[in-house]
Design a protein around this motif. Structure first.
Motif, PDB file in Angstrom:
ATOM      1  N   HIS A   1       0.859  -1.175   0.000  1.00 20.25           N
ATOM      2  CA  HIS A   1       0.000   0.000   0.000  1.00 20.25           C
ATOM      3  C   HIS A   1       0.904   1.235   0.000  1.00 20.25           C
ATOM      4  CE1 HIS A   1      -3.405  -2.559   0.682  1.00 20.25           C
ATOM      5  NE2 HIS A   1      -2.859  -3.055   1.767  1.00 20.25           N
ATOM      6  N   PRO A   2       0.552   2.273  -0.752  1.00 16.99           N
ATOM      7  CA  PRO A   2       1.428   3.444  -0.879  1.00 16.99           C
ATOM      8  C   PRO A   2       1.716   4.107   0.454  1.00 16.99           C
ATOM      9  CG  PRO A   2      -0.315   3.495  -2.525  1.00 16.99           C
ATOM     10  CD  PRO A   2      -0.651   2.384  -1.574  1.00 16.99           C
ATOM     11  N   ASP A   3       2.854   4.802   0.508  1.00 21.19           N
ATOM     12  CA  ASP A   3       3.263   5.498   1.730  1.00 21.19           C
ATOM     13  C   ASP A   3       2.239   6.536   2.164  1.00 21.19           C
ATOM     14  OD1 ASP A   3       5.552   4.139   2.274  1.00 21.19           O
ATOM     15  OD2 ASP A   3       6.879   5.526   1.237  1.00 21.19           O
ATOM     16  N   SER A   4       1.488   7.076   1.213  1.00 19.32           N
ATOM     17  CA  SER A   4       0.517   8.116   1.565  1.00 19.32           C
ATOM     18  C   SER A   4      -0.544   7.594   2.522  1.00 19.32           C
ATOM     19  CB  SER A   4      -0.158   8.652   0.303  1.00 19.32           C
ATOM     20  OG  SER A   4      -0.848   7.608  -0.381  1.00 19.32           O
ATOM     21  N   SER A   5      -0.669   6.264   2.604  1.00 14.72           N
ATOM     22  CA  SER A   5      -1.701   5.696   3.480  1.00 14.72           C
ATOM     23  C   SER A   5      -1.136   5.234   4.820  1.00 14.72           C
ATOM     24  CB  SER A   5      -2.383   4.506   2.780  1.00 14.72           C
ATOM     25  OG  SER A   5      -1.465   3.436   2.625  1.00 14.72           O
ATOM     26  N   LYS A   6       0.137   5.521   5.102  1.00 11.45           N
ATOM     27  CA  LYS A   6       0.753   4.928   6.282  1.00 11.45           C
ATOM     28  C   LYS A   6       0.132   5.415   7.591  1.00 11.45           C
ATOM     29  CE  LYS A   6       4.624   8.222   6.334  1.00 11.45           C
ATOM     30  NZ  LYS A   6       6.088   8.345   6.189  1.00 11.45           N
ATOM     31  N   GLN A   7      -0.497   6.585   7.570  1.00 13.01           N
ATOM     32  CA  GLN A   7      -1.159   7.050   8.778  1.00 13.01           C
ATOM     33  C   GLN A   7      -2.493   6.339   8.995  1.00 13.01           C
ATOM     34  OE1 GLN A   7       0.429   8.969  10.929  1.00 13.01           O
ATOM     35  NE2 GLN A   7       2.140   8.946   9.490  1.00 13.01           N
ATOM     36  N   GLU A   8      -2.920   5.589   7.996  1.00 10.45           N
ATOM     37  CA  GLU A   8      -4.181   4.873   8.108  1.00 10.45           C
ATOM     38  C   GLU A   8      -3.973   3.368   7.964  1.00 10.45           C
ATOM     39  OE1 GLU A   8      -6.582   6.538   9.135  1.00 10.45           O
ATOM     40  OE2 GLU A   8      -5.881   8.543   8.701  1.00 10.45           O
ATOM     41  N   TRP A   9      -2.816   2.885   8.442  1.00  3.85           N
ATOM     42  CA  TRP A   9      -2.595   1.438   8.442  1.00  3.85           C
ATOM     43  C   TRP A   9      -3.788   0.761   9.116  1.00  3.85           C
ATOM     44  CZ3 TRP A   9       0.628   0.794   4.948  1.00  3.85           C
ATOM     45  CH2 TRP A   9       1.912   1.331   4.919  1.00  3.85           C
ATOM     46  N   PHE A  10      -4.081  -0.423   8.686  1.00  2.00           N
ATOM     47  CA  PHE A  10      -5.246  -1.135   9.203  1.00  2.00           C
ATOM     48  C   PHE A  10      -5.144  -1.330  10.716  1.00  2.00           C
ATOM     49  CE2 PHE A  10      -7.075  -5.546   9.922  1.00  2.00           C
ATOM     50  CZ  PHE A  10      -8.352  -5.076  10.178  1.00  2.00           C
ATOM     51  N   ARG A  11      -6.114  -0.760  11.416  1.00  2.00           N
ATOM     52  CA  ARG A  11      -6.225  -0.915  12.861  1.00  2.00           C
ATOM     53  C   ARG A  11      -7.634  -1.396  13.201  1.00  2.00           C
ATOM     54  NH1 ARG A  11      -3.006   3.604  11.995  1.00  2.00           N
ATOM     55  NH2 ARG A  11      -1.137   3.769  13.292  1.00  2.00           N
ATOM     56  N   ALA A  12      -7.755  -2.039  14.344  1.00  2.00           N
ATOM     57  CA  ALA A  12      -9.065  -2.484  14.812  1.00  2.00           C
ATOM     58  C   ALA A  12      -9.284  -1.987  16.234  1.00  2.00           C
ATOM     59  CB  ALA A  12      -9.170  -4.005  14.768  1.00  2.00           C
ATOM     60  N   TYR A  13     -10.554  -1.776  16.601  1.00  2.00           N
ATOM     61  CA  TYR A  13     -10.882  -1.290  17.941  1.00  2.00           C
ATOM     62  C   TYR A  13     -12.284  -1.759  18.298  1.00  2.00           C
ATOM     63  CZ  TYR A  13     -14.183   2.242  16.234  1.00  2.00           C
ATOM     64  OH  TYR A  13     -15.269   2.876  15.674  1.00  2.00           O
ATOM     65  N   VAL A  14     -12.627  -1.550  19.551  1.00  4.99           N
ATOM     66  CA  VAL A  14     -13.994  -1.792  20.017  1.00  4.99           C
ATOM     67  C   VAL A  14     -14.550  -0.476  20.515  1.00  4.99           C
ATOM     68  CG1 VAL A  14     -15.436  -2.925  21.740  1.00  4.99           C
ATOM     69  CG2 VAL A  14     -13.625  -4.216  20.590  1.00  4.99           C
ATOM     70  N   GLU A  15     -15.670  -0.078  19.958  1.00  2.00           N
ATOM     71  CA  GLU A  15     -16.274   1.199  20.329  1.00  2.00           C
ATOM     72  C   GLU A  15     -16.914   1.089  21.709  1.00  2.00           C
ATOM     73  OE1 GLU A  15     -18.985   4.577  18.134  1.00  2.00           O
ATOM     74  OE2 GLU A  15     -19.395   2.461  17.730  1.00  2.00           O
ATOM     75  N   LYS A  16     -16.507   1.973  22.603  1.00  2.00           N
ATOM     76  CA  LYS A  16     -17.054   1.972  23.962  1.00  2.00           C
ATOM     77  C   LYS A  16     -18.402   2.704  23.975  1.00  2.00           C
ATOM     78  CE  LYS A  16     -13.453   0.091  26.076  1.00  2.00           C
ATOM     79  NZ  LYS A  16     -13.508  -1.158  26.853  1.00  2.00           N
ATOM     80  N   SER A  17     -19.370   2.113  24.633  1.00  2.73           N
ATOM     81  CA  SER A  17     -20.678   2.770  24.736  1.00  2.73           C
ATOM     82  C   SER A  17     -20.631   3.855  25.799  1.00  2.73           C
ATOM     83  CB  SER A  17     -21.753   1.742  25.100  1.00  2.73           C
ATOM     84  OG  SER A  17     -21.452   1.130  26.336  1.00  2.73           O
ATOM     85  N   GLY A  18     -21.423   4.889  25.579  1.00 10.06           N
ATOM     86  CA  GLY A  18     -21.491   5.979  26.554  1.00 10.06           C
ATOM     87  C   GLY A  18     -20.300   6.875  26.493  1.00 10.06           C
TER      88      GLY A  18
END
Length: 514
Positions: free
Chosen positions: A497-514
């Motif tokens: 993937h191009p360097d221009s996307s390095k700030q958006e490398w694939f990450r995962a999270y769990v959205e906290k409620s509230g």
């Protein structure tokens, strides 16, 4: 007085004569290559038939332009003065079958800077000897014997994911998946694990170096004469001359360090409790008759190739698969349901041999491999004597012929009108249907030159992805990364993937409620 006048004439007319000679040479070369060359009848535009600068212009996006040429000219296209690209899947088998006489093109593979590795070997007879020495260490049985190494890395990925959830932070799975492969292969190869999954940056500096090699390889492919000069540069000086060259020499020196470490352990009689790749290669027993123990400088090429191969191909397949699972709720639910039914215990290790029996997980992995492409660009081979005919065009011996996973994996006649759609269901149909799809699947190549690490890669894919989605059956979401980023590739042999996307490398999270 006449003598000075003659000198004056020579001085006055020397440069015009040289310029005229140069123009005549260029014109005659172009005319020959376009109209009288043995490949003159092969379809394609004028410029790639007469100069390699056409591919240089497109650089790491040439694979996209090659596709456009096929759309315009058909299944066979001349893409450089001496290279023809093909799209017909039957030709892939013709070129890459077991026992093939089509050798790798050294004009292309020498640019990878690993001429003494199995991967970088051109002649088939030399490759057979080197591959014969490596095969036992990458057999399915050897992978099953050492599956515990893979299980350990999968647990660490899950632990990092849990830590991110606990801290309400997105987890960098882009680098974590790549760290699985490099941690496994460094342990497997040298008996010295890099332990990137235990480091704060998850090995990001190493992967920057591996990625940074790409521009140097492309430059060496376009201008081979630069390579021998560049690689004579002292390692300490290389980074000051060129960052990509610095990455190449830095990787070489790292591999020399690793090989010297293995040799020192052997000389000191240290026992690792098991053989690794390089203790095996340095052992004279159970080798092909023609095998000679390589020097450190020769073996560093083998180390270089296995490390760089691990740095992106398998990790990128995991990334593509996991992104698409999390990006589609239906796929996520179906995958988790299959895993829960097969493995009721949430925290148990998931055996590879049981995971590979699961049809939907297999579909997820197949799609991850298909849409990450492995090696995205062409794989040039040399047509053997006495020549060969492709799509009614005779190609003489010595012609370069190539095909690419980018086109094989996106063939609309096989994968439908939307081949970029991530659809695990493709692989859950009848045996005949799966075989039909598999005929176009070449993420590891095929035949004699197929990637030696394929059994290990499959173990990493099944165990890591199976463990992650069994351990986190709901709630994981993609952090910012878009589908456009995930489908955008540069061809530096592996797909990046191009360097221009390095700030958006694939990450995962769990959205906290509230």
């Amino acid at each position: 007085m006449a003598h000075p006048s003659i000198l004056g004439l020579l001085v006055n007319y020397k440069w015009p004569i040289l310029a005229a000679a140069l123009v005549a040479y260029v014109v005659s070369t172009c005319v020959y290559r376009r109209f009288f060359h043995p490949l003159a009848s092969v379809p394609g535009p004028f410029l790639p038939a007469v100069t390699k600068f056409y591919q240089s212009y497109y650089n790491c996006r040439y694979y996209l332009q090659v596709e456009k040429l096929h759309q315009q000219y058909g299944p066979i296209v001349r893409i450089t003065p001496n290279e023809v690209h093909l799209t017909d899947p039957a030709n892939y088998e013709k070129i890459n079958h077991v026992g093939t006489k089509y050798a790798k093109s050294l004009n292309y593979y020498n640019a990878t800077c690993v001429p003494n590795s199995t991967f970088g070997t051109g002649p088939n007879d030399v490759h057979r000897i080197r591959r014969g020495a490596l095969n036992p260490m990458f057999s399915r049985q050897k992978v099953l014997d050492l599956e515990g190494i893979v299980q350990d890395k999968a647990r660490k990925v899950c632990a990092r994911m849990q830590t991110g959830i606990d801290n309400n932070e997105p987890v960098d799975l882009h680098h974590a998946f790549r760290a699985v492969s490099v941690d496994v292969i460094s342990d497997f190869a040298f008996g010295e694990c890099y332990d990137f999954l235990d480091k704060d940056d998850i090995g990001a500096k190493f992967f920057t170096m591996a990625h940074g090699i790409g521009p140097a390889l492309w430059a060496f492919q376009q201008f081979p004469s630069l390579q021998s000069l560049a690689l004579k540069t002292p390692p300490w000086m290389a980074p000051y001359l060129s960052k990509p060259l610095g990455y190449v020499t830095g990787m070489q020196m790292e591999c020399v360090r690793q090989i010297e470490g293995v040799k020192a352990n052997i000389e000191q009689g240290k026992s690792l409790g098991r053989q690794n790749i390089f203790t095996t290669l340095l052992d004279e027993e159970n080798k092909p008759d023609a095998y000679q123990i390589p020097t450190t400088w020769q073996l560093k090429d083998e180390a270089y190739s296995v490390l760089v191969a691990a740095a992106d191909t398998t990790g990128n397949a995991m990334t593509v698969a996991a992104f698409n699972v999390l990006n589609n709720g239906d796929i996520y639910r179906k995958l988790v349901a299959e895993l829960e039914a097969a493995f009721p215990d949430l925290n148990a290790d998931l055996p590879f041999v049981e995971l590979e029996k699961l049809p939907y997980l297999t579909g997820v992995i197949k799609e991850g491999l298909r849409l990450s492409f492995g090696v995205i660009g062409r794989l040039p081979r040399v047509v053997p004597a006495p020549g060969a005919t492709f799509n009614d065009h005779f190609l003489p011996s010595g012609t370069i012929v190539s095909m690419s996973s980018w086109m094989m994996h996106r063939d609309t006649s096989v994968f439908g009108p939307d081949p970029m759609k991530f659809a695990p269901e493709r692989w859950t149909g009848s045996i005949d249907e799966v075989r039909r799809l598999d005929a176009n699947m070449v993420p590891f190549g095929r035949g004699t030159r197929q990637c030696v690490g394929m059994p290990l890669a499959y173990a990493e894919l099944y165990v890591t992805l199976g463990s992650l989605f069994r351990r986190f059956p709901k709630g994981l979401k993609v952090w910012r990364t878009t589908e456009e980023i995930m489908q955008d590739y540069e061809d530096f042999f592996s797909s990046y993937h191009p360097d221009s996307s390095k700030q958006e490398w694939f990450r995962a999270y769990v959205e906290k409620s509230g």
